[in-house]
Structure formats: C-alpha cells, structure tokens
Design an enzyme around this catalytic site. Structure first.
Site, mmCIF file in Angstrom:
data_model
loop_
_atom_site.group_PDB
_atom_site.id
_atom_site.type_symbol
_atom_site.label_atom_id
_atom_site.label_comp_id
_atom_site.label_asym_id
_atom_site.label_seq_id
_atom_site.Cartn_x
_atom_site.Cartn_y
_atom_site.Cartn_z
ATOM 1 N N MET A 29 0.847 -1.193 0.000
ATOM 2 C CA MET A 29 0.000 0.000 0.000
ATOM 3 C C MET A 29 0.888 1.250 0.000
ATOM 4 O O MET A 29 0.464 2.323 0.420
ATOM 5 C CB MET A 29 -0.933 -0.009 1.211
ATOM 6 N N GLY A 30 2.123 1.094 -0.467
ATOM 7 C CA GLY A 30 3.022 2.240 -0.513
ATOM 8 C C GLY A 30 3.604 2.537 0.856
ATOM 9 O O GLY A 30 3.647 1.666 1.725
ATOM 10 N N GLY A 35 11.671 -2.797 5.188
ATOM 11 C CA GLY A 35 10.992 -4.099 5.228
ATOM 12 C C GLY A 35 10.537 -4.511 3.828
ATOM 13 O O GLY A 35 10.741 -5.652 3.397
ATOM 14 N N HIS A 36 9.951 -3.551 3.092
ATOM 15 C CA HIS A 36 9.524 -3.850 1.718
ATOM 16 C C HIS A 36 10.740 -4.154 0.844
ATOM 17 O O HIS A 36 10.706 -5.044 -0.006
ATOM 18 C CB HIS A 36 8.770 -2.659 1.117
ATOM 19 N N GLU A 148 6.161 -11.594 7.567
ATOM 20 C CA GLU A 148 5.598 -12.329 8.711
ATOM 21 C C GLU A 148 5.125 -11.399 9.821
ATOM 22 O O GLU A 148 4.490 -11.859 10.763
ATOM 23 C CB GLU A 148 6.634 -13.319 9.266
ATOM 24 N N MET A 184 9.656 -3.177 11.447
ATOM 25 C CA MET A 184 9.478 -2.051 10.516
ATOM 26 C C MET A 184 8.023 -1.940 10.113
ATOM 27 O O MET A 184 7.374 -2.947 9.795
ATOM 28 C CB MET A 184 10.292 -2.296 9.254
ATOM 29 N N ARG A 187 3.771 2.787 10.184
ATOM 30 C CA ARG A 187 3.223 3.487 11.358
ATOM 31 C C ARG A 187 4.307 4.010 12.294
ATOM 32 O O ARG A 187 4.043 4.918 13.077
ATOM 33 C CB ARG A 187 2.341 2.535 12.168
HETATM 34 O O1 PAF Z 1 -0.016 -5.617 3.928
HETATM 35 C C1 PAF Z 1 -0.426 -4.741 3.127
HETATM 36 O O2 PAF Z 1 0.245 -3.767 2.807
HETATM 37 C C2 PAF Z 1 -1.824 -4.884 2.552
HETATM 38 O O3 PAF Z 1 -2.686 -5.483 3.463
HETATM 39 C C3 PAF Z 1 -1.848 -5.621 1.204
HETATM 40 C C4 PAF Z 1 -1.377 -7.048 1.341
HETATM 41 C C5 PAF Z 1 -0.977 -4.896 0.202
HETATM 42 C C6 PAF Z 1 -3.265 -5.650 0.641
HETATM 43 O O4 PAF Z 1 -3.777 -4.376 0.438
#
Ligand code: PAF
Length: 281
Positions: A29-30, A35-36, A148, A184, A187
């Site tokens: 969700m940006g 972490g991403h 996780e 991470m 928020r």
């Molecule tokens: O974890 C998230 O960022 C969201 O719940 C996801 C998996 C992208 C779905 O909108």
C-alpha cells in the site's frame, strides 16, 4: 523500472516479456520502508521479473479516518523501488480495481479471520482477500511475497490462494526490524520520540516470551505481559495471544507436534502496533 497504471498496459507488457520467465510479486500500500526492500531483494533473487503494486485498498479499512490518514508517498516510493531494482511497478487507481463497486467479497478463511485482528478490525480480512485475489488475477505471479509481521494476513492469503486454486506460491518472509528490534512499519514514523524509544519493549517482551514458554504456563506469561505494558503510561495492550500457526486458534497448553507463535497488538497512545514471534520449545 516500468510503471503502469492500468491492467491493460501491465498485461500488454507482461504478455510480451514473461515467456518462460518466473514472475515474483509484492503487493503493497506504498509508504515503503526497508521491510519492503527486504521482500524485493528476496523476490529479485528468486524470480526473473519482480512486480510491486502500490494500491491503498479502501475495502480493508474499517475506519474511514484511517484510510484518509494513510501516508501517500508515491514519489519517494518510486525512488526506493528504482534503487532496489524493481522491474515493474503497478499503481492502479481505485476505479481500475473496483470499477464502480467499492465493496469487499465475503470470504470463508476456515475461521482464520475470526481470530486476533479479526476480532478488532471488522471486515478487514475480506478487504485484504478481495484486493489480493484481484491483484493475483491481474499480475498472475508464480510467487508472491508477504512479511511475517502480518502473520495472520499471510495465513489468510495462503488460504485464499489455496481455496481459489490460484497457481501462486505464497512466500512468508522474516520480519525486518530496526536495530532495537521494533518491527518495521509505516506506522513507526507516526510515533513521537518517546513512544518510538519505548516501542522496543514489544519485541523484548516477545523474545522473553519465547524464553519463558520453556518453563512457565501460558496463563502466567499472559499476566506477566499485561503487567509489563502497564509499567508504561502510554501503552494499552489490545491482545497478547499464543496461537497455533496453522489455525491461529488460541492455545492454552502446547502440543509438541504443533508450531506456535506469540502475537501482540498494542496501542502506543493512538498508534496501533502489532508484532509476533515464533516459539520453539
Ligand atoms: O499488507 C499490506 O500492505 C496490505 O494489506 C496488502 C497485502 C498490500 C493488501 O492491500
């Protein structure tokens, strides 16, 4: 990095480039953070083409104020993805995913949705299931990567993929942590300095739980956790649960044949933080 805003443009590109290639996918969700990036690193290692989506999904927010407050940092996100060698960014708008009908499908996740987050965030997992199913159908990845930290979400996505016979391997990735152990999360940026410093207690408590489980009863550990959070004026514990990994059912005693995790959801004043740890005993 190629950026696409529509399903047609994304599919036209993937159709011509994916022949005999493995596609890895990370839905987000940006408000991207390290972490991403750690998910993308793993995705790059295991696939030929990495696709990341950025879509703030309205149907998974039970509170409209949270949806409005959700950070939108698209320019920064694209820079992060570029430097982390993302091949394709898919950034649809709400109409592209939902057309005129912004509602969630109702799913049966075999009870996974009733536990923990499900008790406090009505309809949240139907929203997650709806959007992830649509994104999986659009991107058609071989593998998809989830952290996780949101372990319940990970299990729910696995269940949704299995029940809908979607040919995607859902890969769980270890939680990426700050130096002091805080998981991470987008928020974390909203915490004050005092809240941020104190928030390292969450992982400390989880680690201590993993030790205590060897010698203490679950009831005793629950009392101890509750008291630890009471020592800090701005924490309010929403839940502390020890649950079996497959079903996420609350455990009262542990069976040696099963795998368990401890889960925490806690408010640091107004910011809700979650985390969990695997328990071996
Ligand atoms: O974890 C998230 O960022 C969201 O719940 C996801 C998996 C992208 C779905 O909108």
């Amino acid at each position: 990095m190629k950026v696409f805003y529509t399903k047609v443009a994304l599919n036209t590109y993937l159709d011509t480039h994916k022949k005999n290639k493995q596609i890895g996918f990370i839905p987000t969700m940006g408000a991207l953070h390290e972490g991403h990036v750690s998910l993308l690193k793993k995705c790059n290692e295991e696939n030929d083409i990495s696709v990341v989506s950025i879509f703030v999904n309205p149907t998974q927010f039970d509170n409209p104020a949270d949806l409005l407050k959700y950070p939108k940092t698209f320019q920064d996100d694209t820079k992060i993805l570029e430097s982390a060698q993302c091949d394709v960014l898919f950034a649809p708008d709400v109409k592209e995913i939902y057309a005129e009908n912004i509602t969630a499908t109702s799913f049966d996740f075999d009870g996974l949705e009733q536990e923990m987050e499900g008790r406090f965030r009505t309809g949240h997992f139907d929203g997650v299931g709806t959007v992830v199913k649509r994104l999986f159908e659009i991107v058609a990845p071989n593998k998809a990567y989830f952290g996780e930290k949101d372990f319940q979400q990970l299990q729910i996505v696995r269940k949704m993929a299995e029940k809908n016979h979607l040919p995607v391997a859902v890969v769980g990735c270890s939680t990426f942590r700050e130096d002091d152990g805080l998981a991470m999360s987008s928020r974390n940026k909203r915490l004050t300095d005092d809240e941020r410093n104190a928030a390292s207690i969450i992982y400390k408590i989880l680690k201590k739980t993993a030790e205590k489980i060897q010698t203490h009863s679950i009831d005793d550990i629950k009392k101890w956790v509750s008291n630890e959070f009471k020592k800090h004026s701005f924490f309010e514990l929403e839940y502390f649960v020890i649950a079996e990994e497959e079903t996420l059912e609350n455990a009262t005693i542990l069976s040696p044949k099963k795998q368990y995790r401890a889960f925490i959801a806690v408010y640091a004043n107004t910011i809700r933080l979650i985390d969990n740890i695997s328990l071996t005993y």
